[in-house]
Structures are given as structure tokens and as C-alpha cells.
Design an enzyme around this catalytic site. Sequence first.
Site, PDB file in Angstrom:
ATOM      1  CD  GLU A 101     -54.122  41.597  -6.760  1.00  0.00           C
ATOM      2  OE1 GLU A 101     -55.075  41.000  -7.280  1.00  0.00           O
ATOM      3  OE2 GLU A 101     -53.184  41.014  -6.176  1.00  0.00           O
ATOM      4  CG  HIS A 129     -55.681  44.904  -4.163  1.00  0.00           C
ATOM      5  ND1 HIS A 129     -54.359  44.667  -3.868  1.00  0.00           N
ATOM      6  CD2 HIS A 129     -56.298  43.696  -4.111  1.00  0.00           C
ATOM      7  CE1 HIS A 129     -54.189  43.375  -3.660  1.00  0.00           C
ATOM      8  NE2 HIS A 129     -55.339  42.759  -3.798  1.00  0.00           N
ATOM      9  CB  CYS A 171     -54.641  36.335  -1.990  1.00  0.00           C
ATOM     10  SG  CYS A 171     -53.266  37.435  -2.348  1.00  0.00           S
ATOM     11  CG  HIS A 200     -56.560  41.319   0.467  1.00  0.00           C
ATOM     12  ND1 HIS A 200     -57.006  40.033   0.237  1.00  0.00           N
ATOM     13  CD2 HIS A 200     -55.996  41.717  -0.696  1.00  0.00           C
ATOM     14  CE1 HIS A 200     -56.703  39.672  -0.994  1.00  0.00           C
ATOM     15  NE2 HIS A 200     -56.100  40.688  -1.594  1.00  0.00           N
ATOM     16  CG  HIS A 220     -65.001  53.383  -1.643  1.00  0.00           C
ATOM     17  ND1 HIS A 220     -64.358  54.014  -2.679  1.00  0.00           N
ATOM     18  CD2 HIS A 220     -64.405  53.814  -0.513  1.00  0.00           C
ATOM     19  CE1 HIS A 220     -63.409  54.790  -2.196  1.00  0.00           C
ATOM     20  NE2 HIS A 220     -63.404  54.679  -0.888  1.00  0.00           N
TER      21      HIS A 220
HETATM   22 ZN   LIG Z   1     -55.949  40.883  -3.605  1.00  0.00          ZN
END
Ligand SMILES: [Zn+2]
Length: 125
Positions: free
Chosen positions: A114, A29, A23, A27, A67
Site C-alpha cells: 500500500e 495509493h 482510511c 484516498h 485508475h
Molecule cells: Zn488506503
Amino acid sequence: MYTLKIEGAFEAAHHVAGYPGKCARLHGHNWVVEAVVKGKELDELGMLIDFKVMKKELADVLERFDHRYLNELKPFADGLNPTAENLARIIFEELACRKVFERDSVLYAITVFESPKSSVTYTKD
Ligand SMILES: [Zn+2]
């Protein structure tokens, strides 16, 4: 007491600085956000708050996250990690001060998912 729940969503990237694992890397979600409103008094139509109105207010709050790379946005740009916990509190604070809560209705909780199996709920108390 009535409890009303609506859902919103946004897609965004983040990283958790200092986290000892994956994490810490950039990345994304598909964040899902539930808002819970509580109150005892209904309007003349028999509603606590109009679902449509509440969904729009939540969508307005979430718009600035959609976004985007969350670490670049306030207040995360100041070094606060954009974890589900911090997101839940910030979304709560931004939604709670909207002028949609009439009579005795109040925003009670914000839950940030998440992933479908991992969520955090923030309440004021
Ligand atoms: Zn995350």
C-alpha cells in the site's frame, strides 16, 4: 526449489468502510504488487517461467484495478473492503488460475504494498 519474483503496479483509490480513522475517507495509493512463483523443474532453456510472460500475466490481472475506485469494482462493490489483505487474496486467486504455470511451477505468494513500508503477503496455505 527455485523462487522467481516479478513486480507490477497500479494506481487506484479506495476507502475502508468502518475504519476508525483517515482510511475511512476516499484516498488513493500507488499499489505495488509482487508475485512469487515456485518450482523445481526448469524448461529446456533453464527457466522456471519467462519473466516477460509472468509480468504480462500480472499486468493483465491488475489492469482492471488501474485508475479505478476499488470500492466500485467486484467483489468490493458487494461490501468487501478493498484492503491490501483482500486485494492480495483476490489478485492471487485471479493470477493462480492463469495458464502460464508449466511443469511443477505454481504461484506461491502475492504481496501488495500500500506504501513502500506497508505490505501484506497472501499465500495459499
Ligand atoms: Zn488506503
